[in-house]
Design a protein around this motif. Structure first.
Motif, short mmCIF file in Angstrom:
data_model
loop_
_atom_site.label_atom_id
_atom_site.label_comp_id
_atom_site.label_asym_id
_atom_site.label_seq_id
_atom_site.Cartn_x
_atom_site.Cartn_y
_atom_site.Cartn_z
N VAL A 130 -1.26 55.78 48.03
CA VAL A 130 -1.79 55.20 46.80
C VAL A 130 -1.39 53.73 46.70
O VAL A 130 -2.20 52.87 46.31
CB VAL A 130 -1.28 55.98 45.57
CG1 VAL A 130 -1.73 55.32 44.28
CG2 VAL A 130 -1.78 57.42 45.63
N TRP A 131 -0.17 53.41 47.08
CA TRP A 131 0.30 52.02 47.03
C TRP A 131 -0.54 51.12 47.94
O TRP A 131 -0.96 50.02 47.55
CB TRP A 131 1.78 51.97 47.43
CG TRP A 131 2.40 50.60 47.41
CD1 TRP A 131 2.69 49.81 48.47
CD2 TRP A 131 2.82 49.88 46.24
NE1 TRP A 131 3.26 48.64 48.07
CE2 TRP A 131 3.35 48.65 46.69
CE3 TRP A 131 2.79 50.15 44.88
CZ2 TRP A 131 3.86 47.69 45.82
CZ3 TRP A 131 3.29 49.18 44.00
CH2 TRP A 131 3.83 47.98 44.48
N MET A 132 -0.80 51.59 49.14
CA MET A 132 -1.60 50.82 50.09
C MET A 132 -3.03 50.61 49.56
O MET A 132 -3.61 49.53 49.69
CB MET A 132 -1.64 51.53 51.45
CG MET A 132 -0.31 51.51 52.19
SD MET A 132 -0.27 52.62 53.62
CE MET A 132 -1.46 51.83 54.70
N ARG A 133 -3.58 51.65 48.96
CA ARG A 133 -4.95 51.54 48.44
C ARG A 133 -5.01 50.66 47.20
O ARG A 133 -6.01 49.99 46.97
CB ARG A 133 -5.50 52.94 48.17
CG ARG A 133 -5.70 53.74 49.46
CD ARG A 133 -6.22 55.14 49.19
NE ARG A 133 -6.40 55.88 50.43
CZ ARG A 133 -6.81 57.15 50.49
NH1 ARG A 133 -7.09 57.81 49.36
NH2 ARG A 133 -6.95 57.76 51.65
N LEU A 134 -3.95 50.67 46.41
CA LEU A 134 -3.87 49.75 45.27
C LEU A 134 -3.91 48.30 45.76
O LEU A 134 -4.64 47.46 45.22
CB LEU A 134 -2.58 49.98 44.48
CG LEU A 134 -2.61 50.99 43.34
CD1 LEU A 134 -1.19 51.23 42.85
CD2 LEU A 134 -3.49 50.50 42.20
N GLN A 135 -3.13 48.02 46.79
CA GLN A 135 -3.08 46.66 47.33
C GLN A 135 -4.42 46.24 47.92
O GLN A 135 -4.78 45.06 47.90
CB GLN A 135 -1.99 46.56 48.40
CG GLN A 135 -0.58 46.70 47.86
CD GLN A 135 0.44 46.49 48.95
OE1 GLN A 135 0.93 45.38 49.16
NE2 GLN A 135 0.75 47.55 49.66
#
Length: 450
Positions: free
Chosen positions: A135-140
């Motif tokens: 989720v963090w990677m996709r947020l970025q």
């Protein structure tokens, strides 16, 4: 998962494995902490249920120690009474994108071994930490709601057609990496620590280290997983709503095209209409992956009553109706084009052609129609097919003799199965499709006529 529930963890995971239903399973096993914990619990479950379970150990051959580590992992699996398979990634490796290439190799390996073992589920040890990192990677990356839904506890193997009928199950997705290692320590078990998991050369590892630093500063990483759960619920609600629109606005035809109800699609919520249209695109293109940009282009064409091509499908207008058909340029069906090789995948006696049709006899020759239609075929029959779709139709021959075109001749239908239904369900529902949609879609496809 709180430490006071660790003793109950095997029972929790056993119940989740029970819910998978019957059938042999594979398990991705690296020897690391996450996969070791899953292997131990899954092995006990498989022995109790008499379920065939095959550990698949991928040696990526990226470090000198990897071959030995694979053998150590295999020895652990054999000690549990299992028969593991070690698969080595030999050959040259790409200079960039090594993790993506490794993932592609793993998926293809899982698909191949699953077919050999007649398994339908692949167990993977993804954890709550993996979900947070995703989720963090996709947020970025600026991902939208569907991307921020993260991973599902169960999803299709993301290969087509090799992954047809195969599911990935992630029973540890709400369990933290630390909790699993605490559980292993309580069991007196050890695991292998891969030093590449500390290498900042990889994007995921850099994000993992960033999240660890944020966690030390008071950020609750579990909130990212809670965010994913909320988006996952919204994603499932959107899938249901788009499925309703699809059933009202899309008419599947047995030769592979669809008729679109323009008014119904344009009257629907714009975002959900695009999702429904993407499912129709999947049916005619042989590509079940979500293609939001392609769906948007097709919806814009529909809104403007103008032809459009996107995602392997073509929007055309014929006999006062709106049609979505296979883009002839994608299969070499245009006269001014050097024909690309149409992909055909062998599964035993079956051949999956262009991702759209399964041919059930090994002695058949399938070719794309192109602009030179078979002389044996009735031009009267082709009149029911839009001109743009005709060059992309598959032609069946046996021993050099013309057998027909699927959906347009009874002889061809005896040896052909359309994959449109599976493509639609896979596009709309990441998890198993709802029973109501399966029943109504089956009823709709059964109504197709010649």
């Amino acid at each position: 998962m709180p430490l006071d529930t660790l003793d109950a963890l095997p029972d929790i995971i056993r119940a989740r494995l029970d819910a998978l239903g019957e059938g042999a399973c594979l398990i991705g096993y690296s020897g690391g902490g996450d996969s070791t914990a899953l292997l131990l619990m899954a092995a006990r479950w498989a022995a109790h249920k008499d379920v065939p379970l095959t550990p698949v150990i991928i040696d990526h051959a990226l470090r000198p120690e990897s071959a030995h580590e694979a053998e150590v992992a295999a020895s652990r699996a054999r000690h549990l009474g299992l028969a593991p398979e070690i698969v080595r990634w030999d050959g040259d490796k790409p200079a960039t994108g090594i993790q993506a290439a490794a993932r592609a190799f793993r998926l293809k390996t899982f698909a191949r071994i699953a077919r050999e073992k007649e398994a339908n589920t692949i167990l993977l040890g993804h954890t709550q930490d993996d979900q947070a990192e995703t989720v963090w990677m996709r947020l970025q990356a600026g991902g939208g709601p569907d991307a921020l839904a993260g991973m599902s506890s169960q999803s299709p193997l993301p290969l087509w057609p090799e992954g047809m009928g195969l599911s990935i199950a992630r029973p540890l997705l709400d369990v933290s990496r630390a909790a699993l290692r605490d559980w292993l320590t309580r069991q007196g078990e050890s695991w292998i620590d891969d030093p590449s998991n500390e290498s900042r050369a990889f994007t995921r590892i850099r994000n993992r280290q960033t999240l660890a630093q944020l966690s030390e500063s008071g950020f609750d990483v579990a909130e990212l997983c809670a965010l994913a759960e909320r988006f996952q619920a919204a994603k499932q609600a959107d899938a249901k709503a788009a499925a309703d629109i699809f059933l009202n606005a899309v008419n599947l035809l047995p030769w592979g095209g669809v008729i679109l109800n323009r008014n119904a699609l344009l009257a629907a919520d714009d975002r959900l209409a695009a999702k429904a249209l993407d499912a129709a695109r999947a049916a005619v293109s042989g590509d079940p992956s979500s293609r939001p940009e392609a769906a948007r282009r097709l919806l814009d064409g529909l809104n403007a009553s103008a032809p459009a091509t996107a995602g392997g499908a073509a929007l055309t207008f014929f006999q006062s109706q709106c049609w979505l058909v296979r883009d002839p340029g994608a299969v070499g069906g245009r006269a001014d084009q050097t024909a690309p090789a149409v992909r055909a995948v062998k599964f035993g006696d079956e051949t999956i052609w262009d991702g759209r049709f399964a041919f059930t006899r090994p002695d058949l020759a399938i070719s794309v129609s192109g602009t030179a239609y078979p002389a044996e075929f009735s031009t009267e029959t082709l009149k029911v097919v839009p001109a743009l779709a005709r060059p992309g139709l598959p032609v069946i021959r046996q021993g050099g003799q013309f057998c027909g075109i699927p959906g347009l001749s009874a002889q061809a239908d005896k040896v052909t199965q359309s994959l449109a239904k599976a493509l639609i369900q896979r596009n709309l529902f990441e998890d198993r499709p709802a029973a109501w949609f399966d029943e109504q879609l089956h009823a709709q496809t059964a109504q197709g006529s010649h």
